[in-house]
Design a protein around this motif. Structure first.
Motif, PDB file in Angstrom:
ATOM      1  N   ASN A  65       0.820  -1.216   0.000  1.00 46.47           N
ATOM      2  CA  ASN A  65       0.000   0.000   0.000  1.00 46.47           C
ATOM      3  C   ASN A  65       0.855   1.268   0.000  1.00 46.47           C
ATOM      4  OD1 ASN A  65      -2.408  -1.409  -0.028  1.00 46.47           O
ATOM      5  ND2 ASN A  65      -2.603  -1.440   2.213  1.00 46.47           N
ATOM      6  N   GLY A  66       1.933   1.246   0.776  1.00 52.02           N
ATOM      7  CA  GLY A  66       2.800   2.420   0.830  1.00 52.02           C
ATOM      8  C   GLY A  66       3.417   2.736  -0.514  1.00 52.02           C
ATOM      9  N   ASN A  69       0.852   4.114  -2.899  1.00 52.62           N
ATOM     10  CA  ASN A  69       0.416   5.483  -2.618  1.00 52.62           C
ATOM     11  C   ASN A  69       1.472   6.532  -2.962  1.00 52.62           C
ATOM     12  OD1 ASN A  69      -2.101   4.703  -1.638  1.00 52.62           O
ATOM     13  ND2 ASN A  69      -1.336   4.437   0.456  1.00 52.62           N
ATOM     14  N   ARG A 128       9.207  10.952   3.236  1.00 50.60           N
ATOM     15  CA  ARG A 128       8.288   9.845   3.544  1.00 50.60           C
ATOM     16  C   ARG A 128       8.319   8.796   2.430  1.00 50.60           C
ATOM     17  NH1 ARG A 128       4.721  14.075   5.595  1.00 50.60           N
ATOM     18  NH2 ARG A 128       4.582  13.850   7.867  1.00 50.60           N
ATOM     19  N   THR A 132       9.452   4.832   2.682  1.00 49.02           N
ATOM     20  CA  THR A 132       8.593   3.725   2.246  1.00 49.02           C
ATOM     21  C   THR A 132       9.350   2.771   1.329  1.00 49.02           C
ATOM     22  OG1 THR A 132       6.613   5.100   2.457  1.00 49.02           O
ATOM     23  CG2 THR A 132       6.456   3.169   1.027  1.00 49.02           C
ATOM     24  N   ASP A 135      11.788   0.838   3.477  1.00 47.50           N
ATOM     25  CA  ASP A 135      11.090  -0.163   4.296  1.00 47.50           C
ATOM     26  C   ASP A 135      10.774  -1.420   3.491  1.00 47.50           C
ATOM     27  OD1 ASP A 135      11.176   1.555   6.437  1.00 47.50           O
ATOM     28  OD2 ASP A 135       9.091   2.221   6.256  1.00 47.50           O
TER      29      ASP A 135
END
Length: 640
Positions: A65-66, A69, A128, A132, A135
């Motif tokens: 999802n990250g 987005n 951000r 992501t 990560d």
């Protein structure tokens, strides 16, 4: 006639109907997919190699999802009718690349009305997105302006994700490209083939991107090298010469003129930059993307609006850094809309305020102090000193009397002996004399200092100076309406030049093809405030390091080639942006003058109190200094 879209199929062999081209670059073109709204096809001009195709094929399985987005993550691998991999399916995203927000002139066109808060928020969102990606176990690798799209609401999307370094099922798919001005020192000048990229490498590029955003396109490693030879940005990065850092002197770098200090971002973010660009962080330890998110989020909370220019926002711990830069360069860093004569209308009561200023009581001249003349003049010569000077004459007179009385030659020798003996008796001790001379010197210095302090602090000069400044501010404020009309008329008189400047500003050096001037040199030009053809002037490019006569001539020739395309339109009228700048300047001047005048009554009252207090405080000190000087002079004279 437009070129027919290529025939492509997805990984399942299904044909896709491509629409019109919506974007094109040196490597690929992007097409609408008519059968799938919100999806586009990126088709390379040449078939891609097997390794890249394998990477694109596995990337959909890494998606989350990250990533969905915050990136334009690949959805599927595309091939031509012959089965050769030629592209990929990706989500359709909108926005402008990061350079359009960093560069003040591009920002005025592409992001009108945005201020420094918007830049802070946008780069926070970039951090951000980096976090992501990290990560997910991936590395961006090729960090650059073009890889980030920014929307009007400051949200971001990372694009060109098929160049990322990814891991899947224990296999690493590398990133083989990079932009030198974003590449960390440890990778400068090295081929990327075989290099395992890390998040720490990305963190350097993120710090560069953040600096460019917060410092209006100025590169942290672009500056004036104080050593011998040229220092292009790539070399400065490799040698860790951070031009804005606390160690800039030790690495022989000075930041470019008309640039703010590193402290404008506040202590926390300043330390993040210092860590990111430190030699010690090359092997690890640069601030992570999460560190930047935290620091930048705090920074946005700590900004405040400039009291002079409403379009300026800055960290609360500093004064506005943008006002002095705009005043020094004449450039507009952050645009603001002003309507009509709003800049000079208002309810400011100048007459009432001026009566308060005139009512401030003058402190009067400094009182004459006792002992104002030199201490030496008020001290009488002591008896010993005077007697010593008269002694030879007295002895001589006695000898003459003795001669006439017939006392003879023996009296002559007696007189000579008497003079010598008395001189020896009256001669001062050398050590005492030296000590007395030093005390007199020190007393004189103390006296001179006390007199100077009395004259400067007890006199009315500071009060009179402020009163003069307030008178000038009053006259300037009263003349602002006429000044505004004159400046607007000046716009009409200079219409041709303004149209030419606006035309030249449309041609960004970043996008131009100029022989010998690549990305690094373009970034150096921008770091010295040269963004468009309008900025290219002989004097300005002479000041840019690394641009000798040959490069200067190429830039001037390019500007001339652009200028030849200009056609003046006398019916076009004054550009509203030029009018808005005049109104903004008038508003800023009005606020400055009003603020100065508003402080006037309190400032004069405070100055008068300080002057009167100084007279009371300094009186005893002056008297003591005078007494010490007199005493020191007496002591010295007593010793002869």
């Amino acid at each position: 006639m437009s070129k027919r879209p290529p025939d492509v199929v997805d990984s399942q062999g299904r044909a896709l109907k491509l629409g019109s081209v919506i974007g094109q670059g040196g490597e690929a073109a992007v097409y609408d997919v008519t059968s799938q709204p919100g999806i586009v096809a990126k088709i390379y001009h040449r078939p891609i190699d097997a390794n890249r195709a394998a990477k694109i094929k596995v990337m959909p399985s890494i998606a989350n999802n990250g990533l969905s987005n915050l990136t334009s993550w690949p959805r599927d691998l595309l091939a031509n009718r012959q089965g050769q991999p030629v592209g990929l399916l990706i989500p359709k995203v909108a926005g402008k690349d990061a350079h359009h927000l960093c560069s003040p002139k591009s920002r005025a066109n592409e992001f009108p009305g945005t201020d420094w808060r918007f830049l802070v928020r946008a780069v926070t969102n970039i951090a951000r997105a980096f976090a992501t990606v990290h990560d997910a176990g991936c590395v961006i690798g090729d960090v650059n302006y073009g890889g980030v799209l920014i929307a009007p609401d400051a949200t971001v999307k990372l694009i060109d994700c098929d160049s990322f370094q990814v891991m899947h099922a224990g296999k690493r798919y590398p990133c083989l490209v990079g932009v030198p001005t974003f590449t960390p020192p440890e990778l400068q000048g090295k081929p990327f083939a075989g290099v395992v990229r890390t998040a720490n490498h990305d963190n350097f590029g993120l710090a560069i991107m953040t600096f460019l955003m917060l410092f209006n396109g100025r590169h942290p490693f672009a500056g004036r090298f104080m050593g011998a030879g040229d220092m292009p940005i790539e070399k400065a990065i490799e040698e860790v010469r951070f031009a804005f850092g606390s160690r800039h002197k030790s690495v022989q770098m000075m930041r470019p003129p008309a640039t703010p200090e590193l402290s404008i971002v506040g202590q926390d973010v300043m330390l993040l930059f210092e860590r990111a660009f430190a030699r010690e962080s090359m092997s690890g330890g640069r601030p992570t993307a999460r560190d930047w998110v935290s620091g930048l989020t705090s920074l946005e909370k700590d900004v405040k609006q400039c009291t002079t220019n409403p379009s300026h926002w800055h960290h609360k711990s500093t004064g506005c850094p943008w006002c002095p830069i705009e005043n020094a360069t004449g450039s507009v860093l952050f645009s603001v809309s002003i309507r009509g004569a709003a800049a000079i209308n208002g309810s400011f009561d100048l007459d009432g305020l001026w009566k308060k200023i005139e009512a401030a009581t003058h402190p009067g001249p400094a009182p004459v102090i006792a002992g104002g003349k030199s201490p030496q003049a008020s001290v009488s010569a002591p008896f010993g000193s005077s007697f010593k000077k008269l002694l030879p004459w007295l002895v001589g007179l006695g000898f003459m009397i003795a001669w006439f009385k017939g006392l003879g030659g023996w009296m002559f020798f007696l007189a000579i002996g008497s003079v010598g003996g008395l001189n020896a008796l009256l001669a001062p001790d050398k050590d005492k004399l030296k000590a007395a001379q030093e005390r007199k010197r020190q007393a004189g210095v103390t006296w001179d200092t006390a007199i100077k302090d009395w004259e400067t602090q007890a006199g009315p000069q500071s009060f009179d100076a402020i009163l003069t400044e307030l008178n000038l501010a009053k006259r300037q404020l009263e003349s602002l309406p006429e000044s505004r009309l004159e400046r607007l008329e000046q716009l009409r008189r200079n219409q041709r030049q303004l149209q030419l400047d606006r035309f030249l500003d449309r041609f960004e050096i970043e996008k131009a093809k100029i022989d010998g001037i690549g990305r690094g040199r373009k970034q150096m030009l921008e770091s010295f405030g040269i963004e468009t053809a309008a900025d290219i002037k002989h004097a300005s490019i002479q000041a840019v390091p690394g641009f000798g006569p040959v490069m200067q001539r190429r830039l001037l020739d390019w500007r001339a080639s652009v200028e030849r395309k200009f056609n003046f339109d006398p019916n076009k009228g004054v550009d509203p942006r030029d009018t808005a700048k005049v109104e903004a300047d008038i508003l800023a001047e009005k606020k400055n003058l009003e603020a100065k005048l508003l402080k006037g009554p309190a400032e004069l009252t405070q100055l008068r109190a300080q002057i009167l207090a100084a007279r009371d405080r300094l009186r005893q000190r002056v008297d003591q200094a005078h007494a010490c000087a007199v005493e020191a002079e007496k002591e010295l004279r007593s010793l002869g």
